[in-house]
Design an enzyme around this catalytic site. Structure first.
Site, PDB file in Angstrom:
ATOM      1  N   CYS A   1      39.455  45.767  28.749  1.00 35.09           N
ATOM      2  CA  CYS A   1      39.006  44.545  28.053  1.00 35.09           C
ATOM      3  C   CYS A   1      38.411  44.898  26.684  1.00 35.09           C
ATOM      4  CB  CYS A   1      37.977  43.802  28.897  1.00 35.09           C
ATOM      5  SG  CYS A   1      37.434  42.301  28.073  1.00 35.09           S
TER       6      CYS A   1
ATOM      7  N   GLN B   1      39.584  42.441  40.547  1.00 36.57           N
ATOM      8  CA  GLN B   1      39.288  43.373  39.452  1.00 36.57           C
ATOM      9  C   GLN B   1      37.789  43.421  39.159  1.00 36.57           C
ATOM     10  OE1 GLN B   1      39.980  42.765  35.121  1.00 36.57           O
ATOM     11  NE2 GLN B   1      41.383  44.491  35.280  1.00 36.57           N
TER      12      GLN B   1
ATOM     13  N   GLY C   1      51.405  38.905  31.472  1.00 34.97           N
ATOM     14  CA  GLY C   1      50.177  38.145  31.259  1.00 34.97           C
ATOM     15  C   GLY C   1      50.445  36.794  30.654  1.00 34.97           C
ATOM     16  N   ARG C   2      50.301  36.703  29.338  1.00 39.12           N
ATOM     17  CA  ARG C   2      50.274  35.399  28.662  1.00 39.12           C
ATOM     18  C   ARG C   2      51.495  34.541  28.945  1.00 39.12           C
ATOM     19  NH1 ARG C   2      48.987  38.237  23.137  1.00 39.12           N
ATOM     20  NH2 ARG C   2      50.183  39.791  24.274  1.00 39.12           N
TER      21      ARG C   2
ATOM     22  N   ASN D   1      52.662  47.333  30.705  1.00 37.54           N
ATOM     23  CA  ASN D   1      52.180  45.990  30.351  1.00 37.54           C
ATOM     24  C   ASN D   1      52.130  45.803  28.831  1.00 37.54           C
ATOM     25  OD1 ASN D   1      48.979  44.646  29.873  1.00 37.54           O
ATOM     26  ND2 ASN D   1      50.640  43.383  30.638  1.00 37.54           N
ATOM     27  N   GLY D   2      52.529  44.594  28.420  1.00 37.48           N
ATOM     28  CA  GLY D   2      52.426  44.198  27.020  1.00 37.48           C
ATOM     29  C   GLY D   2      53.653  43.474  26.530  1.00 37.48           C
TER      30      GLY D   2
HETATM   31  C1  LIG Z   1      42.913  35.228  27.841  1.00 38.98           C
HETATM   32  C2  LIG Z   1      43.089  36.623  28.347  1.00 38.98           C
HETATM   33  C3  LIG Z   1      42.207  37.128  29.291  1.00 38.98           C
HETATM   34  C4  LIG Z   1      42.350  38.437  29.757  1.00 38.98           C
HETATM   35  N1  LIG Z   1      41.497  38.892  30.711  1.00 38.98           N
HETATM   36  C5  LIG Z   1      41.686  40.133  31.239  1.00 38.98           C
HETATM   37  C6  LIG Z   1      40.892  40.596  32.335  1.00 38.98           C
HETATM   38  O1  LIG Z   1      40.035  39.885  32.865  1.00 38.98           O
HETATM   39  N2  LIG Z   1      41.127  41.850  32.784  1.00 38.98           N
HETATM   40  C7  LIG Z   1      42.090  42.673  32.238  1.00 38.98           C
HETATM   41  O2  LIG Z   1      42.265  43.803  32.688  1.00 38.98           O
HETATM   42  N3  LIG Z   1      42.858  42.241  31.216  1.00 38.98           N
HETATM   43  C8  LIG Z   1      42.690  41.003  30.731  1.00 38.98           C
HETATM   44  N4  LIG Z   1      43.528  40.553  29.741  1.00 38.98           N
HETATM   45  C9  LIG Z   1      44.648  41.406  29.271  1.00 38.98           C
HETATM   46  C10 LIG Z   1      45.915  41.090  30.072  1.00 38.98           C
HETATM   47  O3  LIG Z   1      45.751  41.419  31.434  1.00 38.98           O
HETATM   48  C11 LIG Z   1      47.127  41.852  29.499  1.00 38.98           C
HETATM   49  O4  LIG Z   1      46.838  43.219  29.560  1.00 38.98           O
HETATM   50  C12 LIG Z   1      47.444  41.471  28.050  1.00 38.98           C
HETATM   51  O5  LIG Z   1      47.391  40.077  27.867  1.00 38.98           O
HETATM   52  C13 LIG Z   1      48.817  42.005  27.619  1.00 38.98           C
HETATM   53  O6  LIG Z   1      49.839  41.468  28.445  1.00 38.98           O
HETATM   54  P1  LIG Z   1      50.761  40.246  27.937  1.00 38.98           P
HETATM   55  O7  LIG Z   1      51.314  40.635  26.596  1.00 38.98           O
HETATM   56  O8  LIG Z   1      51.818  40.105  28.984  1.00 38.98           O
HETATM   57  O9  LIG Z   1      49.870  39.050  27.823  1.00 38.98           O
HETATM   58  C14 LIG Z   1      43.381  39.260  29.249  1.00 38.98           C
HETATM   59  C15 LIG Z   1      44.259  38.746  28.294  1.00 38.98           C
HETATM   60  C16 LIG Z   1      44.132  37.448  27.833  1.00 38.98           C
HETATM   61  C17 LIG Z   1      45.104  36.926  26.812  1.00 38.98           C
END
Ligand SMILES: Cc1cc2nc3c(=O)[nH]c(=O)nc-3n(C[C@H](O)[C@H](O)[C@H](O)COP(=O)(O)O)c2cc1C
Length: 322
Positions: free
Chosen positions: A100, A70, A225-226, A201-202
């Site tokens: 971001c 990315q 993600g998380r 996503n989310g």
């Molecule tokens: C600690 C952290 C770092 C993240 N870094 C990035 C990143 O580098 N690039 C990106 O596109 N999204 C980043 N995100 C967003 C995640 O990719 C994702 O879109 C977001 O956490 C929602 O998904 P989730 O609810 O499954 O966590 C980050 C999220 C978190 C919590």
């Protein structure tokens, strides 16, 4: 809908997460059958200036599933040489960060700030597509910047028009950061507006969340993600559910502790023991989420300095939890 050029065996894929999706976390997700993995975000400008640390972020391993790098940035020209540097690492696709929310990223117009400047965002996407040697290029975006800039549909169409192969939509605005609650309708609207695959996503924390998102929005894949940071086996569970098979149980405490030790060992191999153990502290806490003995175990976790400390921590966890 398939993503052209990528052999994806699971519709649940790993989200890019700066500070977490290093080579070891990506390996863990790959071992648990994530459909693809993505690097932490890498600065196009830093690559343009030949930064060595940025190259380390892209290092990879002998992965089963496709692997993407990315990029983030704000100046389309930076992406010409950045894309060429990325190609040296032989990823399977290149993703562009338009989501971001961090102030240090958006303040210069990168990340989710691009949701306010669709022309620049489109120019960046076009530049990467033109320089990617035919590799698929994707864009990861939010719903918009705030309620006044709900630009996901417009941006997705613009990206499709310049040859982007698939889109990921994190269903929140930048203003909403990571507040609980997502807007499934925005994923549905993007899916209806473009003819390329869309990833939703989310807030996915279990197979039912993934199925609900796919059923409601029609999205082709889901990104986790998380939740995957503490339970990387969620990818296998979602795959089983989507294929209509019985969903395997969560790892037992014993299995989780084996995974923890595997992860710590890998971090030490990649970074050396001193840095590897420092990095292990956060990850160990994630794998121990919900276990008994919190305060005492937290102390041991925060003071991990040698590999033996991790073995000792695991002994204490098992004493109190099995
Ligand atoms: C600690 C952290 C770092 C993240 N870094 C990035 C990143 O580098 N690039 C990106 O596109 N999204 C980043 N995100 C967003 C995640 O990719 C994702 O879109 C977001 O956490 C929602 O998904 P989730 O609810 O499954 O966590 C980050 C999220 C978190 C919590």
């Amino acid at each position: 809908m398939e993503i052209k050029g990528l052999n994806i065996q699971n519709k649940a894929v790993l989200a890019p997460m700066a500070g977490f999706c290093d080579i070891v976390m990506r390996k863990a997700a790959d071992n648990f059958d994530a459909g693809f993995t993505i690097s932490e975000m890498v600065s196009a400008r830093a690559l343009y200036f030949g930064d060595k640390k940025s190259h380390e972020l892209m290092e990879t391993f002998d992965h089963k599933a496709p692997y993407g790098v990315q990029l983030f940035g704000f100046e389309p020209n930076d992406f010409v040489s950045a894309t060429k540097h990325v190609l040296d690492h032989k990823p399977d696709f290149i993703d562009i960060n338009m989501g971001c929310p961090a102030p240090k990223i958006v303040n210069n117009g990168s990340g989710s700030a691009l949701m306010k400047t669709p022309e620049i965002a489109q120019q960046i996407a076009k530049t990467v597509v033109e320089n990617a040697n035919g590799l698929p290029v994707s864009v990861k975006m939010r719903k918009g910047w705030d309620e006044n800039y709900l630009t996901a549909v417009e941006l997705a169409k613009r990206c499709e028009a310049v040859g982007v192969s698939f889109i990921t939509v994190h269903a929140r605005t930048r203003q909403e950061m990571y507040q609980p609650g997502i807007d499934l309708d925005i994923i549905k609207q993007v899916k209806q507006a473009v003819n390329i695959p869309v990833i939703g996503n989310g807030d996915i924390t279990c197979p039912e969340d993934a199925i609900r998102m796919m059923d409601y929005t029609g999205c082709d894949y889901v990104m986790v993600g998380r939740e995957a940071l503490s339970r990387p086996w969620i990818f296998r569970q979602i795959k089983e559910a989507l294929e209509g098979r019985p969903v395997s149980a969560d790892l037992t405490v014993n299995e989780r502790m084996e995974l923890l030790l595997w992860h710590v060992k890998q971090l030490c191999e990649v970074n050396g023991e001193y840095l590897g153990m420092k990095k292990s502290r956060g990850q160990a806490a994630l794998y121990m989420k919900g276990l008994r003995g919190a305060a005492h175990l937290r102390y041991l976790t925060n003071s991990l300095s040698k590999y033996e400390d991790a073995e000792n921590l695991v002994k204490e966890v098992l004493k109190e939890n099995v």
